[in-house]
Design a protein around this motif. Structure first.
Motif, mmCIF file in Angstrom:
data_model
loop_
_atom_site.group_PDB
_atom_site.id
_atom_site.type_symbol
_atom_site.label_atom_id
_atom_site.label_comp_id
_atom_site.label_asym_id
_atom_site.label_seq_id
_atom_site.Cartn_x
_atom_site.Cartn_y
_atom_site.Cartn_z
ATOM 1 N N UNK B 149 0.837 -1.212 0.000
ATOM 2 C CA UNK B 149 0.000 0.000 0.000
ATOM 3 C C UNK B 149 0.868 1.256 0.000
ATOM 4 N N UNK B 152 2.735 1.808 -3.252
ATOM 5 C CA UNK B 152 1.837 2.253 -4.309
ATOM 6 C C UNK B 152 1.518 3.747 -4.144
ATOM 7 N N UNK B 153 1.242 4.154 -2.905
ATOM 8 C CA UNK B 153 0.909 5.558 -2.666
ATOM 9 C C UNK B 153 2.117 6.444 -2.968
ATOM 10 N N UNK B 256 7.187 3.787 10.811
ATOM 11 C CA UNK B 256 6.898 3.140 12.082
ATOM 12 C C UNK B 256 6.913 4.215 13.174
ATOM 13 N N UNK B 278 0.753 10.863 5.128
ATOM 14 C CA UNK B 278 -0.268 10.086 4.427
ATOM 15 C C UNK B 278 -0.856 9.093 5.427
ATOM 16 N N UNK B 279 -2.166 9.113 5.644
ATOM 17 C CA UNK B 279 -2.758 8.153 6.565
ATOM 18 C C UNK B 279 -2.794 6.760 5.949
ATOM 19 N N UNK B 280 -2.995 5.793 6.788
ATOM 20 C CA UNK B 280 -3.137 4.415 6.331
ATOM 21 C C UNK B 280 -3.987 3.666 7.328
ATOM 22 N N UNK B 281 -4.114 2.370 7.145
ATOM 23 C CA UNK B 281 -4.928 1.608 8.100
ATOM 24 C C UNK B 281 -4.351 1.716 9.512
ATOM 25 N N UNK B 282 -5.214 1.887 10.510
ATOM 26 C CA UNK B 282 -4.719 1.969 11.881
ATOM 27 C C UNK B 282 -4.216 0.612 12.345
ATOM 28 N N UNK B 283 -4.545 -0.410 11.608
ATOM 29 C CA UNK B 283 -4.088 -1.760 11.918
ATOM 30 C C UNK B 283 -2.689 -2.021 11.377
ATOM 31 N N UNK B 285 1.211 -1.206 11.400
ATOM 32 C CA UNK B 285 2.268 -0.531 12.166
ATOM 33 C C UNK B 285 3.087 0.375 11.249
ATOM 34 N N UNK B 291 0.377 8.509 11.689
ATOM 35 C CA UNK B 291 -0.750 8.884 12.543
ATOM 36 C C UNK B 291 -0.260 9.653 13.768
ATOM 37 N N UNK B 294 0.217 13.174 12.742
ATOM 38 C CA UNK B 294 -1.082 13.851 12.618
ATOM 39 C C UNK B 294 -1.627 14.207 14.002
ATOM 40 N N UNK B 301 -2.750 16.117 7.191
ATOM 41 C CA UNK B 301 -3.150 14.918 6.447
ATOM 42 C C UNK B 301 -3.144 15.209 4.941
ATOM 43 N N UNK B 303 -3.537 13.247 1.034
ATOM 44 C CA UNK B 303 -3.979 11.984 0.429
ATOM 45 C C UNK B 303 -3.680 11.891 -1.059
#
Lengths: 401, 401
Positions: B149, B152-153, B256, B278-283, B285, B291, B294, B301, B303
């Motif tokens: 992810x 790709x971003x 991290x 850039x945010x990502x899933x909080x799940x 690490x 995060x 932020x 933030x 995107x």
């Protein structure tokens, strides 16, 4: 009927007579009381609005105010014949429900922050002591069209908040709302479902079992409209202000660029309640609204229950420190060397793990004096970072797993 | 050798003599000039530091200053015999490289914001006009241990920024850095790789082909240490300040909880450069550092490339509006009804799609006057939202795809 009974009947009537969030109605009730305002409306429907009676309490009304009042009376007149609060209360009674009005010890005083947009009353199924249920509480909201990621996060957040003794407030919809209620119920906690239609209607029908489970677990279903009322689009939007007011803070887990959850977040912001947004992949449209809230400064980034609790200003049980430690665990190996001062770190970097390096060479590689290099390798040897070999030194491999 | 030649040799020597970010060295060079400071060091190594000579320019030194200077001279003395700027410049020459020093028209003036921590010179492979390459530029950084992810971003961001004429600056590492450089090269743009070791060393070796492609595409590899220098841990950390200074803004794609990218972000913040995360899933690490930035208010933030360009304060080509439109596309159906005023929306909600409803009933359901209901359904009919059937009205299904 006692004075209190008359007040309840009048408020129940108001909740059927006007659409949620009708500011003219709220103002008239504020000025004349629920009972007096209803008498005023009945007289107004018969013989035109008594504006002088309003002005006595309100002060002079300008032409625009007068037009707004006249228009309001005209629309209330349409519904008035159909309103029957006794019938609605009997309906509620058959459901085993409770009507709460302001002044009741069980009334959720958080709703009073809505001012003239506060509900006239709250129709409840389940635990009627909403003040107790909500102390303290957090609204967890988001899209119906949630992703599995969003549902997982909502469930886990609700689980964690419930474990900390917080009540999760949401709207009972599919997606994020349902996942949040499920997380709370699975943890054995009380959760509040704020419905757009009557509390007799499990809406959406697919969540009927979940809503029963909420009641079974000591939570409640609430609505500001009487049993039998349909959940219309405008009631959904108005319902969002109740969710925002009921929570000390509102957290949006997933939301499209425009969505009901965004409206709840903005209601919370207008009430000066803290707003949190859970980030997600920027490639997911389901998180676009959350990122928008973060960018626009409406929301703070939250990633777990401890951060939400902090947002809501609820004193915790020290789980934060544990969460911080867990988050740092992935950086453990790096921290070991980070714990060294810069000179020690440079000296360590200058050492090979295989070929011994003498102190003069160490000093040159690390850019330190020979005396420093000698002192530092001695200290590093004591801490187990390096070992002497012949006339030189080698670094020891530190286990990083 | 000309005066300029002497300055270049002296700065090349300083870059070999001291570790990056040596503030004492930076201060002495500021006070005495690179050539004068080097003469001062040579004399100091022979016969002790001439503190009076420093005080003439600096003002009185206190005891702590004197100890710091004495210690610095002692550590520089260790390396001085090994320093040979002519040899390093010949090495650079064989690589086809260029040495830039302040005052050169091609010098990247953004680095001057580092003050006494600015590099003495920059060793360059590839396009030597760094001022031109960097105008304007954004640093895109992140973890080596990136997810697919994140890569790709990073690639997409760099692609979009390059398409807008921005130079992407990064560190050439595996993971996010490499994906960012790749995105820029794939778009045919110039990108700047700031290395921790010498520009002769493709580090990491696995990115050797990518680094050649950067040079081939008109970009550059740069370092503040001479060819042949090893990329040590402390040089990696110091290198991050150059990345932060080279970009008008710094964007962290994945990081991290503790990581080099976090240090780059903090360097940028200290330089008062805007920082994006850039945010990502909080799940994940891999997004925990983003995060954290932020939450702590260090970063905004971001995107997509348009938001990064806005962060960097670079006037765009109007692509934002298009991006906004694209983001809103998923809310299109909702917007249609949102575009109605509240009363029209409520009237529309009151209508069934199957069973015709008469105007009196519409007024009661919607909570409006009969006159309003009649007027509104007329307007809704004109706009194609409703149709008359018999004595009542039905809502028309609006295509939402």
């Amino acid at each position: 009927m006692s004075g209190d009974g008359a007040e309840m009947l009048a408020r129940a009537t108001w909740s059927a007579l006007v659409e949620p969030g009708d500011v003219v109605a709220g103002t008239v009730v504020d000025l004349l009381g629920a009972v007096g305002a209803l008498e005023w409306v009945r007289a107004a429907v018969r013989s035109g609005p008594d504006l002088a009676g309003l002005e006595e309490r309100h002060g002079p009304l300008d032409d625009a105010d007068r037009r707004r009042v006249a228009k309001a009376v005209a629309r209330w007149a349409v519904r008035l014949p159909d309103c029957d609060a006794r019938r609605d209360l009997e309906h509620l009674d058959r459901l085993g429900g409770t009507l709460l009005v302001p002044g009741d010890a069980r009334w959720p005083s958080a709703l009073d922050d809505l001012g003239s947009e506060a509900p006239f009353c709250v129709w409840v199924r389940g635990e009627p002591d909403l003040g107790a249920v909500l102390a303290p509480s957090v609204a967890v909201v988001g899209s119906r069209a949630a992703t599995s990621y969003g549902e997982r996060v909502a469930f886990d957040l609700a689980d964690g908040l419930t474990a900390e003794g917080l009540c999760v407030v949401s709207g009972g919809a599919y997606g994020i709302d349902a996942a949040a209620h499920r997380g709370a119920v699975a943890r054995g906690g009380r959760t509040l479902v704020v419905l757009a239609g009557g509390v007799d209607r499990a809406y959406p029908a697919g969540n009927a079992r979940l809503l029963e489970a909420v009641v079974g677990a000591g939570g409640a279903l609430v609505s500001e409209v009487p049993p039998g009322s349909l959940p219309t689009k405008s009631r959904f939007l108005q319902r969002n202000r109740l969710i925002a007011a009921a929570g000390r803070a509102t957290v949006v887990v997933e939301a499209a660029w425009r969505s009901g959850a965004m409206s709840t977040a903005h209601h919370a912001a207008r009430l000066l309640r803290p707003v949190g947004a859970v980030p997600g992949p920027v490639t997911s449209m389901a998180s676009a609204g959350c990122h928008r809230l973060l960018r626009e400064g409406v929301a703070v980034c939250v990633t777990d229950a401890a951060e939400v609790r902090e947002l809501a200003g609820v004193i915790g049980s020290g789980l934060e420190a544990a969460a911080d430690a867990a988050r740092s665990a992935d950086g453990r190996a790096a921290r070991h060397q980070d714990s060294l001062d810069p000179v020690s770190s440079r000296v360590l970097d200058a050492l090979s793990r295989r070929v011994p390096t003498d102190v003069d060479r160490v000093a040159s590689l690390a850019g330190v004096t020979v005396a420093e290099a000698r002192g530092v390798v001695g200290l590093l040897e004591l801490s187990g970072w390096v070992v002497r070999r012949g006339t030189g030194w080698v670094a020891v491999r530190i286990a990083t797993s």
